[in-house]
Design a protein around this motif. Sequence first.
Motif, PDB file in Angstrom:
ATOM      1  N   GLN A 161      -1.789  11.636  -4.956  1.00 51.87           N
ATOM      2  CA  GLN A 161      -2.031  10.925  -3.395  1.00 51.87           C
ATOM      3  C   GLN A 161      -0.808  10.224  -3.284  1.00 51.87           C
ATOM      4  O   GLN A 161      -0.376  10.189  -1.999  1.00 51.87           O
ATOM      5  CB  GLN A 161      -3.188   9.724  -3.857  1.00 51.87           C
ATOM      6  CG  GLN A 161      -3.484   9.209  -2.543  1.00 51.87           C
ATOM      7  CD  GLN A 161      -4.154  10.021  -1.508  1.00 51.87           C
ATOM      8  OE1 GLN A 161      -3.882  11.009  -1.251  1.00 51.87           O
ATOM      9  NE2 GLN A 161      -5.157   9.233  -0.858  1.00 51.87           N
ATOM     10  N   THR A 177       2.019  12.507  -2.123  1.00 49.93           N
ATOM     11  CA  THR A 177       1.360  13.015  -0.575  1.00 49.93           C
ATOM     12  C   THR A 177       1.941  11.956   0.437  1.00 49.93           C
ATOM     13  O   THR A 177       2.539  12.294   1.507  1.00 49.93           O
ATOM     14  CB  THR A 177      -0.016  13.248  -0.398  1.00 49.93           C
ATOM     15  OG1 THR A 177      -0.348  14.236  -1.296  1.00 49.93           O
ATOM     16  CG2 THR A 177      -0.257  13.621   0.916  1.00 49.93           C
ATOM     17  N   LEU A 178       1.723  10.684   0.109  1.00 49.34           N
ATOM     18  CA  LEU A 178       1.935   9.621   0.903  1.00 49.34           C
ATOM     19  C   LEU A 178       3.426   9.478   1.202  1.00 49.34           C
ATOM     20  O   LEU A 178       4.015   9.229   2.293  1.00 49.34           O
ATOM     21  CB  LEU A 178       1.542   8.234   0.483  1.00 49.34           C
ATOM     22  CG  LEU A 178       1.944   6.999   1.456  1.00 49.34           C
ATOM     23  CD1 LEU A 178       1.439   7.046   2.711  1.00 49.34           C
ATOM     24  CD2 LEU A 178       1.246   5.920   0.500  1.00 49.34           C
ATOM     25  N   LEU A 229       0.092   9.496   7.056  1.00 46.35           N
ATOM     26  CA  LEU A 229      -0.209   8.149   6.104  1.00 46.35           C
ATOM     27  C   LEU A 229      -1.696   8.038   5.533  1.00 46.35           C
ATOM     28  O   LEU A 229      -1.688   7.221   4.378  1.00 46.35           O
ATOM     29  CB  LEU A 229       0.258   7.016   7.081  1.00 46.35           C
ATOM     30  CG  LEU A 229       1.746   6.966   7.636  1.00 46.35           C
ATOM     31  CD1 LEU A 229       1.897   5.660   8.153  1.00 46.35           C
ATOM     32  CD2 LEU A 229       2.680   7.453   6.531  1.00 46.35           C
ATOM     33  N   ALA A 230      -2.553   8.587   5.939  1.00 48.60           N
ATOM     34  CA  ALA A 230      -3.905   8.317   5.537  1.00 48.60           C
ATOM     35  C   ALA A 230      -4.039   9.328   3.931  1.00 48.60           C
ATOM     36  O   ALA A 230      -4.905   9.218   3.337  1.00 48.60           O
ATOM     37  CB  ALA A 230      -5.088   8.973   6.260  1.00 48.60           C
ATOM     38  N   ALA A 231      -3.064  10.195   4.176  1.00 48.01           N
ATOM     39  CA  ALA A 231      -2.826  10.982   2.734  1.00 48.01           C
ATOM     40  C   ALA A 231      -4.280  11.771   2.669  1.00 48.01           C
ATOM     41  O   ALA A 231      -4.747  12.389   3.557  1.00 48.01           O
ATOM     42  CB  ALA A 231      -2.555  10.189   1.737  1.00 48.01           C
ATOM     43  N   SER A 237      -3.060   1.148   1.170  1.00 51.64           N
ATOM     44  CA  SER A 237      -2.417   1.414   2.578  1.00 51.64           C
ATOM     45  C   SER A 237      -2.964   2.505   3.156  1.00 51.64           C
ATOM     46  O   SER A 237      -3.382   2.795   4.445  1.00 51.64           O
ATOM     47  CB  SER A 237      -1.014   1.540   2.341  1.00 51.64           C
ATOM     48  OG  SER A 237      -0.444  -0.034   2.036  1.00 51.64           O
ATOM     49  N   SER A 238      -3.262   3.486   2.487  1.00 46.49           N
ATOM     50  CA  SER A 238      -3.867   4.892   2.839  1.00 46.49           C
ATOM     51  C   SER A 238      -5.163   4.684   3.433  1.00 46.49           C
ATOM     52  O   SER A 238      -5.339   5.322   4.445  1.00 46.49           O
ATOM     53  CB  SER A 238      -3.693   5.903   1.794  1.00 46.49           C
ATOM     54  OG  SER A 238      -2.261   6.516   1.618  1.00 46.49           O
ATOM     55  N   ALA A 252      -4.752   3.104   6.962  1.00 50.67           N
ATOM     56  CA  ALA A 252      -4.388   4.028   7.779  1.00 50.67           C
ATOM     57  C   ALA A 252      -5.476   5.006   8.084  1.00 50.67           C
ATOM     58  O   ALA A 252      -5.619   5.371   9.432  1.00 50.67           O
ATOM     59  CB  ALA A 252      -3.145   4.892   7.276  1.00 50.67           C
ATOM     60  N   ALA A 253      -6.266   5.351   7.070  1.00 48.52           N
ATOM     61  CA  ALA A 253      -7.438   6.442   7.706  1.00 48.52           C
ATOM     62  C   ALA A 253      -8.449   5.824   8.537  1.00 48.52           C
ATOM     63  O   ALA A 253      -8.925   6.293   9.414  1.00 48.52           O
ATOM     64  CB  ALA A 253      -8.087   6.907   6.127  1.00 48.52           C
TER      65      ALA A 253
END
Length: 321
Positions: A126, A129-130, A143-145, A218-219, A222-223
Amino acid sequence: MPPSFAQALASFQPALPLAVGLSGGADSTALLIACAERWPGEVCALHVHHGLQAAADDFAAHCQALCERLAVPLQVARVSAGAASGQSPEDAARIARYKAFEAIALTGIAGAAIASIALAHHADDQVETLLLALSRGAGLPGLAAMPAQWQRAGIAWHRPLLGVPGRAVREWLRARGEGWVEDPTNTDLRFTRNRIRAELLPALEACFPAFRETFARSSAHAAQAQQLLLEVARQDLATVGTPPRIRLLQQLSTARQANVLRHWLASCHRCTPSAAQLAELQRQIAACTTRGHRIEIKVGLGFVRRSNDRLDWYNSPVLAP
């Protein structure tokens, strides 16, 4: 503190029967073993043979031996994962893998339907990915990964290990005396994701020991923000129409106009504009004040063009008479 492997599996409650994506690596091997023990007779495995490296046959052989020992049905799908122009080999393999998983899930294994699919991505995946998304200047969707769960084609997809550090998965396997197959490309530093894993993650851990949890938070923010933007975009698209009317687009703020244009192109045409393409499209929309004003701009694999009082998208340019 991040959850342990055992804690993550204890809170995993998928609809059964369950299929586990099995690559043969440590993460998917651990996930399959734990799920097969928890739900005996309700678990099967899916393995995708990409044929991209000599070790691919070894991966399939490991999966076959493991599934025979666990008495778990195994479906092996052979795919052609060649990259298209401008596409990375990793992206091509990932797309081919998901298509294969979905096709198998819809037909079932050994006559049994599949209600859920579990994938073994963990907390380190994860973070990687971010960081990749940040390096590319991604927006909120990037950014939500990776989501922990989602629905597609009537199948529930899960990533139950998304909060578990990769080392914790391997420790669980070692404690049980279980083995796995190491992908030789995982140590090839020509791949950006491998450089992140080998060089950046240790540095982050030294500076910010809780980075896995804080990055995940943080992800998640963002989600949530992306979900809100999607709700606004759906409302605005209902107002401006499909295809959207130029006059009504001009009445929206710059941010809402960009949001609804992205949603229209993605939902109706499976097309994602670059930042430069979207900015140019908005500039042309703002300048469109006369009946004869022409709009035509390449977006994705097609073109956005003015059609009377609306915008439309075509997969080939329209030549002027």
